[in-house]
Design an enzyme around this catalytic site. Structure first.
Site, PDB file in Angstrom:
ATOM      1  N   CYS A  50      -2.268  -0.377   7.403  1.00  9.34           N
ATOM      2  CA  CYS A  50      -1.402   0.805   7.358  1.00  9.34           C
ATOM      3  C   CYS A  50      -1.430   1.566   8.686  1.00  9.34           C
ATOM      4  O   CYS A  50      -0.414   2.125   9.100  1.00  9.34           O
ATOM      5  CB  CYS A  50      -1.798   1.696   6.190  1.00  9.34           C
ATOM      6  SG  CYS A  50      -1.444   0.901   4.596  1.00  9.34           S
TER       7      CYS A  50
ATOM      8  N   HIS B 182       0.853  -1.193   0.000  1.00 13.09           N
ATOM      9  CA  HIS B 182       0.000   0.000   0.000  1.00 13.09           C
ATOM     10  C   HIS B 182       0.893   1.248   0.000  1.00 13.09           C
ATOM     11  O   HIS B 182       2.058   1.191   0.413  1.00 13.09           O
ATOM     12  CB  HIS B 182      -0.912  -0.002   1.230  1.00 13.09           C
ATOM     13  CG  HIS B 182      -2.056  -0.970   1.132  1.00 13.09           C
ATOM     14  ND1 HIS B 182      -3.175  -0.904   1.927  1.00 13.09           N
ATOM     15  CD2 HIS B 182      -2.251  -2.039   0.311  1.00 13.09           C
ATOM     16  CE1 HIS B 182      -4.014  -1.878   1.605  1.00 13.09           C
ATOM     17  NE2 HIS B 182      -3.470  -2.584   0.632  1.00 13.09           N
TER      18      HIS B 182
ATOM     19  N   CYS C  43      -5.797   2.232   5.781  1.00 15.93           N
ATOM     20  CA  CYS C  43      -6.531   1.018   6.171  1.00 15.93           C
ATOM     21  C   CYS C  43      -5.940   0.487   7.481  1.00 15.93           C
ATOM     22  O   CYS C  43      -4.883   0.937   7.925  1.00 15.93           O
ATOM     23  CB  CYS C  43      -6.441  -0.026   5.063  1.00 15.93           C
ATOM     24  SG  CYS C  43      -4.885  -0.972   5.081  1.00 15.93           S
TER      25      CYS C  43
ATOM     26  N   GLU D 136       1.086   3.899   1.852  1.00 16.59           N
ATOM     27  CA  GLU D 136       1.664   4.316   3.132  1.00 16.59           C
ATOM     28  C   GLU D 136       2.830   3.404   3.533  1.00 16.59           C
ATOM     29  O   GLU D 136       3.847   3.870   4.061  1.00 16.59           O
ATOM     30  CB  GLU D 136       0.607   4.287   4.252  1.00 16.59           C
ATOM     31  CG  GLU D 136      -0.574   5.224   4.024  1.00 16.59           C
ATOM     32  CD  GLU D 136      -1.724   4.542   3.289  1.00 16.59           C
ATOM     33  OE1 GLU D 136      -1.475   3.699   2.385  1.00 16.59           O
ATOM     34  OE2 GLU D 136      -2.881   4.847   3.609  1.00 16.59           O
TER      35      GLU D 136
END
Lengths: 158, 158
Positions: A86, A53, A83, A55
């Protein structure tokens, strides 16, 4: 205003990531002392890495840049609300703060719905939709690595 | 019994990881069709990557091995109950099931306490101990990447 400039950079990364076919519509930057020190986009599908992801990639790049596994004194700007994975990564990296533009509800509207992960985390491991089952728990063998850790003279805490 | 063999391998990885000074006392393996296809240990401190928990490394290695960003048909065996970050990663990777030995309470007893992350996840972003603040939310600019995604003809869903 710098904060707006940084979040706009995260959004720009998110948009170009889709256009370049690298992955989902997510971007993030890490800022320290008023400067962007690292960037990341979602590269799940282009690198076959479900953990990639925006991040996570930005955190990993920033830590590499700083030569540290901590982001003290840093801020993370993400194109969308992080999310649960993260958010966990953010707590382990310990930046000073996080800014985000789109919300989890905007994400759900674009078919990125992580609300079920928030719900799953509230349940006991055994009853989650991906069952998480104890094995050897309560057995001495299960905590042997922790006992080795406790007695290790050279351990680096994190 | 194979399940015990696999969890013992995860525990063995956790123990040797500490002895080799690579990081925390955590190991994980990914199993498919009764065989270990990937392994991982916690290498946070040796690689300056706060996301490099054993489960994350094992998931990434398994996906590389399979050439896929999904772990359908796989089981993850972890030396310890996965933390919220790793649980998030597990939901994105979608294995069939997870087995773990030590519990989060054993981990807390060895100074690896992730209970605060479970609590933080229950709170609204703005009031977390690492504040997560909306910026441009509700603005068209914030959802532009999602609109580009929705209209993108070549997107790979994940």
């Amino acid at each position: 205003m710098d904060k707006v400039k940084f979040i706009q950079r995260a959004l720009e990364l998110a948009a170009s990531n889709v256009k370049e076919g690298k992955g989902g519509p997510f971007g993030a930057v890490v800022v320290k002392d008023g400067k962007i020190i690292a960037e990341g986009t979602n590269i799940v599908t282009s690198t076959n890495d479900p953990t990639a992801h925006a991040e996570i990639i930005a955190i990993r790049n920033a830590c590499k840049q700083l030569g540290s596994f901590q982001l003290k004194g840093c801020q993370i700007y993400a194109s969308c609300e992080p999310c649960p994975m993260c958010i966990g990564a953010i707590y382990w990296a310990r930046p000073d703060g996080v800014y985000f533009a789109a919300t989890r509800y905007d994400a759900a509207d674009a078919s990125f719905d992580d609300s079920f992960i928030y719900e799953e985390l509230k349940h006991e491991p055994e009853v989650r939709t991906i069952p998480m089952t104890k094995l050897l728990s309560g057995n001495k063998e299960a905590i042997l690595p922790f006992n080795i850790w406790k007695q290790s003279p050279n351990k680096i805490k994190y």
